[in-house]
Design a protein around this motif. Sequence first.
Motif, PDB file in Angstrom:
ATOM      1  N   ILE A  93      -8.804 -10.219   2.815  1.00 19.02           N
ATOM      2  CA  ILE A  93      -8.794  -8.948   2.918  1.00 19.02           C
ATOM      3  C   ILE A  93      -7.574  -8.239   3.513  1.00 19.02           C
ATOM      4  O   ILE A  93      -7.444  -8.238   4.712  1.00 19.02           O
ATOM      5  CB  ILE A  93     -10.211  -8.274   3.830  1.00 19.02           C
ATOM      6  CG1 ILE A  93     -11.424  -8.953   3.058  1.00 19.02           C
ATOM      7  CG2 ILE A  93     -10.298  -6.703   3.914  1.00 19.02           C
ATOM      8  CD1 ILE A  93     -11.750  -8.556   1.737  1.00 19.02           C
ATOM      9  N   ASP A  94      -7.010  -7.337   2.777  1.00 20.83           N
ATOM     10  CA  ASP A  94      -5.652  -6.840   3.033  1.00 20.83           C
ATOM     11  C   ASP A  94      -5.958  -5.346   3.377  1.00 20.83           C
ATOM     12  O   ASP A  94      -4.846  -4.483   3.681  1.00 20.83           O
ATOM     13  CB  ASP A  94      -4.659  -6.865   2.123  1.00 20.83           C
ATOM     14  CG  ASP A  94      -4.149  -8.532   1.943  1.00 20.83           C
ATOM     15  OD1 ASP A  94      -4.417  -9.044   2.843  1.00 20.83           O
ATOM     16  OD2 ASP A  94      -3.222  -8.775   1.123  1.00 20.83           O
ATOM     17  N   LYS A  95      -6.954  -4.733   3.712  1.00 16.90           N
ATOM     18  CA  LYS A  95      -7.129  -3.432   3.857  1.00 16.90           C
ATOM     19  C   LYS A  95      -6.534  -2.930   5.333  1.00 16.90           C
ATOM     20  O   LYS A  95      -6.646  -3.879   6.172  1.00 16.90           O
ATOM     21  CB  LYS A  95      -8.625  -3.149   4.249  1.00 16.90           C
ATOM     22  CG  LYS A  95      -9.191  -1.701   4.370  1.00 16.90           C
ATOM     23  CD  LYS A  95     -10.725  -1.760   4.802  1.00 16.90           C
ATOM     24  CE  LYS A  95     -11.030  -0.468   4.970  1.00 16.90           C
ATOM     25  NZ  LYS A  95     -11.098   0.612   4.168  1.00 16.90           N
ATOM     26  N   GLY A 150       3.285  -9.617   7.524  1.00 18.35           N
ATOM     27  CA  GLY A 150       3.915  -9.207   6.341  1.00 18.35           C
ATOM     28  C   GLY A 150       4.416 -10.705   5.579  1.00 18.35           C
ATOM     29  O   GLY A 150       5.464 -10.666   5.126  1.00 18.35           O
ATOM     30  N   LYS A 151       3.436 -11.414   5.296  1.00 24.85           N
ATOM     31  CA  LYS A 151       3.634 -12.597   4.406  1.00 24.85           C
ATOM     32  C   LYS A 151       3.973 -12.592   3.008  1.00 24.85           C
ATOM     33  O   LYS A 151       4.821 -13.157   2.573  1.00 24.85           O
ATOM     34  CB  LYS A 151       2.763 -13.728   4.447  1.00 24.85           C
ATOM     35  CG  LYS A 151       2.550 -14.300   6.243  1.00 24.85           C
ATOM     36  CD  LYS A 151       1.753 -15.306   6.273  1.00 24.85           C
ATOM     37  CE  LYS A 151       0.100 -14.851   6.362  1.00 24.85           C
ATOM     38  NZ  LYS A 151      -0.042 -14.310   7.468  1.00 24.85           N
ATOM     39  N   SER A 152       3.072 -11.536   2.442  1.00 27.85           N
ATOM     40  CA  SER A 152       3.236 -11.305   0.894  1.00 27.85           C
ATOM     41  C   SER A 152       4.901 -11.004   0.647  1.00 27.85           C
ATOM     42  O   SER A 152       5.346 -11.365  -0.307  1.00 27.85           O
ATOM     43  CB  SER A 152       2.356 -10.302   0.502  1.00 27.85           C
ATOM     44  OG  SER A 152       1.388 -10.032   1.381  1.00 27.85           O
ATOM     45  N   LEU A 153       5.364 -10.203   1.318  1.00 18.67           N
ATOM     46  CA  LEU A 153       6.777  -9.497   1.052  1.00 18.67           C
ATOM     47  C   LEU A 153       7.536 -10.657   0.823  1.00 18.67           C
ATOM     48  O   LEU A 153       8.587 -10.638   0.058  1.00 18.67           O
ATOM     49  CB  LEU A 153       7.073  -8.797   2.110  1.00 18.67           C
ATOM     50  CG  LEU A 153       7.830  -7.443   1.739  1.00 18.67           C
ATOM     51  CD1 LEU A 153       6.678  -6.565   1.822  1.00 18.67           C
ATOM     52  CD2 LEU A 153       9.165  -7.253   2.597  1.00 18.67           C
ATOM     53  N   ILE A 209       2.228 -20.314  -2.287  1.00 19.67           N
ATOM     54  CA  ILE A 209       0.822 -20.871  -1.765  1.00 19.67           C
ATOM     55  C   ILE A 209       0.326 -19.932  -0.887  1.00 19.67           C
ATOM     56  O   ILE A 209       0.751 -20.038   0.388  1.00 19.67           O
ATOM     57  CB  ILE A 209       0.680 -22.206  -1.295  1.00 19.67           C
ATOM     58  CG1 ILE A 209       0.903 -22.885  -2.745  1.00 19.67           C
ATOM     59  CG2 ILE A 209      -0.776 -22.487  -1.095  1.00 19.67           C
ATOM     60  CD1 ILE A 209       2.068 -23.769  -3.024  1.00 19.67           C
ATOM     61  N   ASP A 210      -0.568 -18.915  -0.775  1.00 17.77           N
ATOM     62  CA  ASP A 210      -0.733 -18.103   0.047  1.00 17.77           C
ATOM     63  C   ASP A 210      -2.129 -18.657   0.769  1.00 17.77           C
ATOM     64  O   ASP A 210      -2.943 -19.568   0.134  1.00 17.77           O
ATOM     65  CB  ASP A 210      -1.386 -16.636  -0.457  1.00 17.77           C
ATOM     66  CG  ASP A 210      -1.096 -15.566   0.666  1.00 17.77           C
ATOM     67  OD1 ASP A 210      -0.804 -15.871   1.708  1.00 17.77           O
ATOM     68  OD2 ASP A 210      -1.457 -14.317   0.214  1.00 17.77           O
ATOM     69  N   GLU A 211      -2.347 -18.355   2.088  1.00 16.43           N
ATOM     70  CA  GLU A 211      -3.378 -19.067   2.728  1.00 16.43           C
ATOM     71  C   GLU A 211      -3.423 -20.411   2.547  1.00 16.43           C
ATOM     72  O   GLU A 211      -4.306 -21.184   2.369  1.00 16.43           O
ATOM     73  CB  GLU A 211      -4.857 -18.485   2.266  1.00 16.43           C
ATOM     74  CG  GLU A 211      -4.903 -17.002   1.936  1.00 16.43           C
ATOM     75  CD  GLU A 211      -4.944 -16.129   3.415  1.00 16.43           C
ATOM     76  OE1 GLU A 211      -4.989 -16.720   4.433  1.00 16.43           O
ATOM     77  OE2 GLU A 211      -4.627 -15.029   3.312  1.00 16.43           O
ATOM     78  N   ALA A 212      -2.250 -21.115   2.842  1.00 19.51           N
ATOM     79  CA  ALA A 212      -1.919 -22.250   2.667  1.00 19.51           C
ATOM     80  C   ALA A 212      -3.003 -23.306   3.630  1.00 19.51           C
ATOM     81  O   ALA A 212      -3.042 -24.531   3.333  1.00 19.51           O
ATOM     82  CB  ALA A 212      -0.478 -22.776   2.771  1.00 19.51           C
TER      83      ALA A 212
HETATM   84 MG    MG Z   1      -1.675 -12.310   3.483  1.00 20.86          MG
END
Ligand code: MG
Length: 635
Positions: A291-293, A42-45, A135-138
């Motif tokens: 891929i967030d499926k 749950g990093k996006s949150l 920065i996602d997937e840093a």
């Molecule tokens: Mg992510």
Amino acid sequence: MDKFEALREYFGYTEFRDGQEELIDAILAGQDVLGVMPTGAGKSLCYQIPALIQDGLALVVSPLISLMKDQVGALQQAGVGAAFINSSLSAWEQERALREAAEGRYKLLYVAPERLGAEGFLRLAKTVKLSLVAIDEAHCISHWGHDFRPSYLKIAGFIASLNQRPPIAAFTATATGRVREDISRCLQLRNPLTLVTGFNRPNLKLAVQRPVKKSDELLRYLRGHPGQSGIIYCATRKTTEDVCTRLCKAGLNATRYHAGLSEQERRSNQDDFLYDRATVMVATNAFGMGIDKSNVSFVLHYNMPKNLEAYYQEAGRAGRDGEPADCIIYYSASDVHTARFLVEKSGEESEESDPAAREARIANDLELLKQMTFYCTTSDCLRSFILRYFGERAPAFCGSCGNCLTAFEELDITIDAQKIVSCVIRVVNSLRDTSLDSLGQATICDILRGKATEKVTRWRMEQLSTFGIMADTDAQRIRQIMDYLVDEGYLALTAGRYPALLAGPRAADVVRDRKPLTLKLPKDIRPPRPEKPSGRSGRGEGRSGVGGSTAPLTADEEILFEKLREERRRLADAAEVPAYVIFTNASLREMSQARPTKLEAFLDISGVGANKAERYGERFCKLIAEHLQQCAGGS
Ligand code: MG
Ligand code: ADP
């Protein structure tokens, strides 16, 4: 609005997971952060909530077009103003997104790192108030990581060019210290809160298998999991093609992804998978970043991956919805050779000009490969192996991985082998005057165990001296020993659809020379009973991360689940988003069990926020009410 309200209102969740709150608080206080959490944690949150609460625009740098599209789609479904800018948009669409961002229509803007140098974009970044840069997937910034992206190196320059520096929030699932240091240094993070959460994902069931024939084992697995969505990773493009072709021929709904396909085909295959038009994705490691499926029920590795970081990231794509999921490696010794070859080849082809640096990287890669091989060949707890590898303390026994559920014992099978091989020889001899060569494994097993089945008596096998000589041995054990004897050439199988057992070229070693044989066999232990959930299922995920309802659905709940799923499918098609963006399977499951018929109760379902309740609540409540009525009428 505070962070709890945002969590409820937009995402429909009641509790933060491990690490989320600390990271959110730090960002809100203006501090840089580096969040290291496993895939699916749950990093996006952690950046979406500060973006929602604060004034201004949050920039999210993200490596993949598909990732941006999905995240933005999901945010829009949750009622959040969000957009992305990348090469998939026309110049005109990009202009529009920039303009609307400048007008304050979005809380979040997703961009590819390449975009950071573009003039129009820089102008926007210097004029609007930025609430944060995420920065996602840093790990893409690090040479030591497995997804190095040169364009990620531009981020620091971009940040330095801003008139006002907002807090910088970097996220990755890669836990090695070296990558972490690179991220901090290359992004020039200032006194960041570095938070590393536990890497355990209790709902993932890890296993390593050594199938005699991988393709057969794969088919067997897939037939046992019909309709479930999953990924099969292969080491090379060729294997990917072969496996995909075979699955399609077998009537399975599979698609493929690797770097040798046109960009268009890659995109369309990926969409087929995301939108559940294809249930199985066969791919090289080119597939999957971002891929967030959420409803991926299994990730199988047809070949051993090249290191544990990559493995855990790929495997972690299973079970994001918190439902139980399988992560299985099909190991064979030849995989190690292939993997080593790929590492060495990557050394030859790399553009690194400094030979010393290249040497160092290859040595690093080979060391990582060695650890990966240890994982595949250990008979200790797999979960513990991975967690310790990532520097965590972990109990030596998890009780739920492939190895914990299997104890191995080295058995002396000399006598058993003699019994089996001589039985096969006698069967073949006694059938000499018939049209049959021999009998299949199952029937030979019955003879050995003294079972006078119809087939056994039809061929008068109960009269053989070997009838019943293994009466007290378990059938499965006999089959395991038979398989081994076939593999080693003591027995042989005829070709064809119903293979029969014959003596193999080395049969005499066993029956005449009485060669001693041992075999390491798994000793079956029953899995421990799952703990009784306290309170209602589907809740109480606690601080340990992904949980969710795992109580199996009753037949009746299953029927309701199907109806809800059908409705979700219709809505997803209409909105042109993947189904899980509307509601996850976990949410549908909980609906089938809790059966809310009023909006108020519907809001209690995990994953249902205010916006989704408003949009979809009435339809789903109505469906549930109708279902309850039908049940009442039917009984
Ligand atoms: Mg992510
Ligand atoms: P990551 O980027 O760390 O791999 P995601 O941000 O994609 O993970 O989140 C994975 C899943 O977990 C998503 O379906 C998300 O909605 C869900 N999730 C995130 N935070 C929570 C929470 N606090 N409670 C319940 N589910 C959550």
